[in-house]
Design a protein around this motif. Structure first.
Motif, PDB file in Angstrom:
ATOM      1  N   ALA A  87       0.807  -0.988  -0.072  1.00  0.00           N
ATOM      2  CA  ALA A  87       0.022  -0.059  -0.002  1.00  0.00           C
ATOM      3  C   ALA A  87       0.896   1.213  -0.083  1.00  0.00           C
ATOM      4  O   ALA A  87       0.638   2.277  -0.394  1.00  0.00           O
ATOM      5  CB  ALA A  87      -0.967  -0.079   1.032  1.00  0.00           C
ATOM      6  N   ASP A  88       2.305   1.166   0.293  1.00  0.00           N
ATOM      7  CA  ASP A  88       2.948   2.170   0.417  1.00  0.00           C
ATOM      8  C   ASP A  88       3.494   2.769  -1.122  1.00  0.00           C
ATOM      9  O   ASP A  88       3.981   3.737  -1.154  1.00  0.00           O
ATOM     10  CB  ASP A  88       4.437   1.939   1.116  1.00  0.00           C
ATOM     11  CG  ASP A  88       5.002   0.676   0.246  1.00  0.00           C
ATOM     12  OD1 ASP A  88       4.526  -0.412   0.379  1.00  0.00           O
ATOM     13  OD2 ASP A  88       6.104   0.935  -0.325  1.00  0.00           O
ATOM     14  N   LEU A  89       3.143   2.100  -1.988  1.00  0.00           N
ATOM     15  CA  LEU A  89       3.270   2.537  -3.378  1.00  0.00           C
ATOM     16  C   LEU A  89       2.106   3.560  -3.814  1.00  0.00           C
ATOM     17  O   LEU A  89       2.283   4.105  -4.985  1.00  0.00           O
ATOM     18  CB  LEU A  89       3.184   1.350  -4.543  1.00  0.00           C
ATOM     19  CG  LEU A  89       4.199   0.285  -4.084  1.00  0.00           C
ATOM     20  CD1 LEU A  89       4.075  -0.913  -5.248  1.00  0.00           C
ATOM     21  CD2 LEU A  89       5.571   0.779  -4.230  1.00  0.00           C
ATOM     22  N   LEU A  90       0.985   3.483  -3.232  1.00  0.00           N
ATOM     23  CA  LEU A  90      -0.085   4.446  -3.414  1.00  0.00           C
ATOM     24  C   LEU A  90      -0.092   5.557  -2.688  1.00  0.00           C
ATOM     25  O   LEU A  90       0.545   5.533  -1.525  1.00  0.00           O
ATOM     26  CB  LEU A  90      -1.462   3.775  -3.014  1.00  0.00           C
ATOM     27  CG  LEU A  90      -1.711   2.471  -3.690  1.00  0.00           C
ATOM     28  CD1 LEU A  90      -3.118   1.932  -3.177  1.00  0.00           C
ATOM     29  CD2 LEU A  90      -2.014   2.713  -5.287  1.00  0.00           C
ATOM     30  N   ALA A  91      -0.747   6.658  -3.141  1.00  0.00           N
ATOM     31  CA  ALA A  91      -0.600   7.866  -2.382  1.00  0.00           C
ATOM     32  C   ALA A  91      -1.661   7.788  -1.060  1.00  0.00           C
ATOM     33  O   ALA A  91      -2.833   6.814  -1.298  1.00  0.00           O
ATOM     34  CB  ALA A  91      -0.979   9.046  -3.145  1.00  0.00           C
ATOM     35  N   PRO A  92      -1.435   8.349   0.021  1.00  0.00           N
ATOM     36  CA  PRO A  92      -2.213   8.095   1.175  1.00  0.00           C
ATOM     37  C   PRO A  92      -3.841   8.183   0.784  1.00  0.00           C
ATOM     38  O   PRO A  92      -4.670   7.548   1.445  1.00  0.00           O
ATOM     39  CB  PRO A  92      -1.823   9.210   2.255  1.00  0.00           C
ATOM     40  CG  PRO A  92      -0.419   9.539   1.775  1.00  0.00           C
ATOM     41  CD  PRO A  92      -0.351   9.158   0.258  1.00  0.00           C
TER      42      PRO A  92
END
Length: 562
Positions: free
Chosen positions: A211-216
């Protein structure tokens, strides 16, 4: 540190599955298999047998461990997630396909209790790792009892990897499906795997990894879209967690989920319970809506007996018994002329030639004849097509209300000894005792009267003939005494004839009624013998199937009760 008691209270979930009830359901499956064995096709029972064996083995190996599998496609970060949960690298992380070649396992707590379980699952010892509280500290205590597996990639280019995934997914207690932001909507993963596990929703978790690959701001949107895809695949209610192996904080929800599964010790029971639910539906489909019974209705049995009796020649033997009685009556109580005519025809039920003790070639005769017994009709008399039709008709009637598999079982059971039926009917009919040759007390007085009347008529006739001959020769005429207008010889002749007819008119109905009673008794004995054969060779095998059907139905009822 998260307290185990707090976890139990914080996540109540569904009502707990009781171990005793689970064992009772497994026993119900075994009872069904035992009842259905030999009656239903073996391939229809393979799935149920597999579930029962797997469930019994899983519970016997360990009830204190929870086996959780990380499953996902290449690049989803399974191995990184596995290592992050274990706090150090145990499963190799690669950059080329396939990444995970073999299954790795991490056991939280003493390894001894999980060793046999991992042997059964099929994880090699060199790929097993251990996290013990003595080494890792109390922070790992809530996970004690967890057996975490890192499976090969489910989209591997090597068939053996995909087969390994399929095998292990059938053995584990809980599955964490690891998806990544780039391929979380992969149709192959959803159609070939996730949707197949919709009945195991209670034992399924979906992790949107990396999920760190996505923007918050994008994470909630992607999670909602993933949840929509799961609902479309009938996986509504399955937890969807955003995770990242690079940030331990994002692992908290997944870790708490695993701690809860370990604390409640319900994952294995829920998974097995779901498997048994599916098995119950499959077995219920084999049973159908028929009302369980272990009896053959009287009408079907009576029709079978009637057909077998006809095939065995019972009506002809009954007619012969009645005819024999009438001929005995004529021989004793009939007019002398009728007695003479009787010898011109063969006597019914007359014993044939002696049966040899051994036929040419050293074979024994089919059914030896005994004095006083009805002669056997012989193999040629038993009409095999009629026997086959009678058996098939009885089976069709009994199995009409049963589902297809059991209906076929009834038909097969009814024909299981059909080749023995003709000879058995021969022997049964031949063994029936003939009606005793007793003579009613009135036969001899009536017979004596018949002789006296006949002799009187014959004397009158001879007297008239002598007078006629003398007149024809021109000799002296005989003078007959007369009674009224008729000479005595004529009265003797006419009176004898009339008395003979009157006696016959009086005796014939009595003899006929007695002959019918003889026929009825003979018919009853023959039909009893035929019915015994029918019960032994046709009805008894059918009863066996019906009793098995009843036991199987009771087992399904017990299995469905949760």
């Amino acid at each position: 540190m998260t307290d185990v008691a707090d976890i139990r209270e914080a996540t109540p979930g569904d009502p707990p599955v009781e171990v005793d009830r689970m064992l009772a359901r497994i026993e119900a499956v075994n009872q069904f298999l035992h009842a259905a064995e030999g009656h239903l096709p073996a391939d229809r029972l393979v799935a149920a047998r597999t579930v029962a064996e797997r469930a019994a083995t899983r519970l016997a190996l360990s009830r204190d461990h929870t086996v959780v599998a990380l499953a996902g496609a290449t690049g989803s970060g399974k191995s990184s997630l596995f290592n992050a949960l274990a706090y150090f690298e145990m499963s190799p992380v690669g950059v080329r396909r396939p990444t995970t070649d073999v299954t790795h396992a991490c056991v939280w707590g003493p390894p001894e209790g999980a060793a046999r379980l991992l042997d059964w699952i099929g994880v090699l010892p060199r790929y097993r790792f251990v996290r013990e509280s003595a080494l890792d500290g109390d922070d790992e205590a809530p996970l004690h009892g967890l057996v975490l597996l890192d499976l090969p990639d489910l989209d591997s280019v090597q068939d053996r990897h995909r087969w390994e995934v399929e095998r292990l997914l059938g053995l584990v207690d809980m599955v964490v499906w690891v998806l990544d932001p780039q391929k979380y909507a992969d149709r192959v993963v959803h159609a070939n795997y996730l949707r197949r596990f919709r009945q195991h929703r209670a034992s399924t978790v979906v992790a949107l990894n990396q999920a760190d690959l996505l923007a918050p701001a994008e994470v909630p949107r992607v999670v909602d879209d993933l949840r929509r895809l799961l609902e479309a695949g009938e996986l509504d209610g399955v937890p969807v967690l955003a995770t990242s192996a690079l940030h331990q904080a994002s692992m908290a929800n997944l870790r708490v989920t695993l701690e809860h599964a370990v604390a409640t010790r319900q994952a294995a029971l829920r998974r097995l319970s779901t498997d048994l639910d599916a098995t119950a539906e499959e077995l219920s489909a084999l049973m159908g809506p028929a009302i369980p019974t272990d009896d053959v209705d009287g009408e079907a049995e009576q029709k079978l007996v009637n057909a077998l009796a006809s095939a065995a020649g019972v009506p002809a033997l009954v007619d012969a018994a009645e005819s024999a009685y009438r001929q005995r009556a004529i021989a004793t109580a009939g007019a002398p002329l009728a007695r003479g005519l009787r010898w011109l025809r063969p006597a019914p039920l007359r014993a044939g030639p002696p049966v040899p003790s051994e036929l040419p070639g050293g074979t024994a005769p089919a059914a030896p004849h005994r004095p006083g017994a009805a002669p056997p009709p012989g193999p040629a008399t038993i009409q095999r097509p009629i026997v086959g039709l009678a058996v098939r008709t009885a089976a069709d009637r009994v199995g009409a209300s049963l589902p297809e598999g059991w209906r076929d079982a009834v038909g097969g059971a009814s024909r299981s000894r059909i080749d023995d039926l003709p000879d058995a009917l021969d022997r049964a009919v031949a063994a029936v005792e003939r009606e005793p040759d007793h003579q009613p007390l009135w036969w001899r007085p009536v017979g004596l009267l018949q002789w006296l009347v006949t002799l009187g008529a014959a004397a009158g006739l001879m007297w008239l003939l002598v007078g006629y001959v003398l007149r024809s020769l021109g000799l002296a005429k005989l003078t007959y005494p007369v009674v009224g207008p008729l000479p005595v010889p004529a009265l003797m002749l006419l009176g004898g004839v009339l008395l003979t007819l009157l006696i016959a008119a009086a005796v014939t109905p009595v003899v006929a009624a007695a002959a019918r009673r003889v026929g009825q008794r003979t018919d009853a004995r023959l039909r009893a013998a035929v019915a015994e054969v029918g019960r032994d060779l046709v009805i008894a095998p059918i009863h066996t199937v019906l009793r098995a059907y009843l036991r199987a139905s009771e087992a399904v009822t017990s299995l469905r009760a949760r």
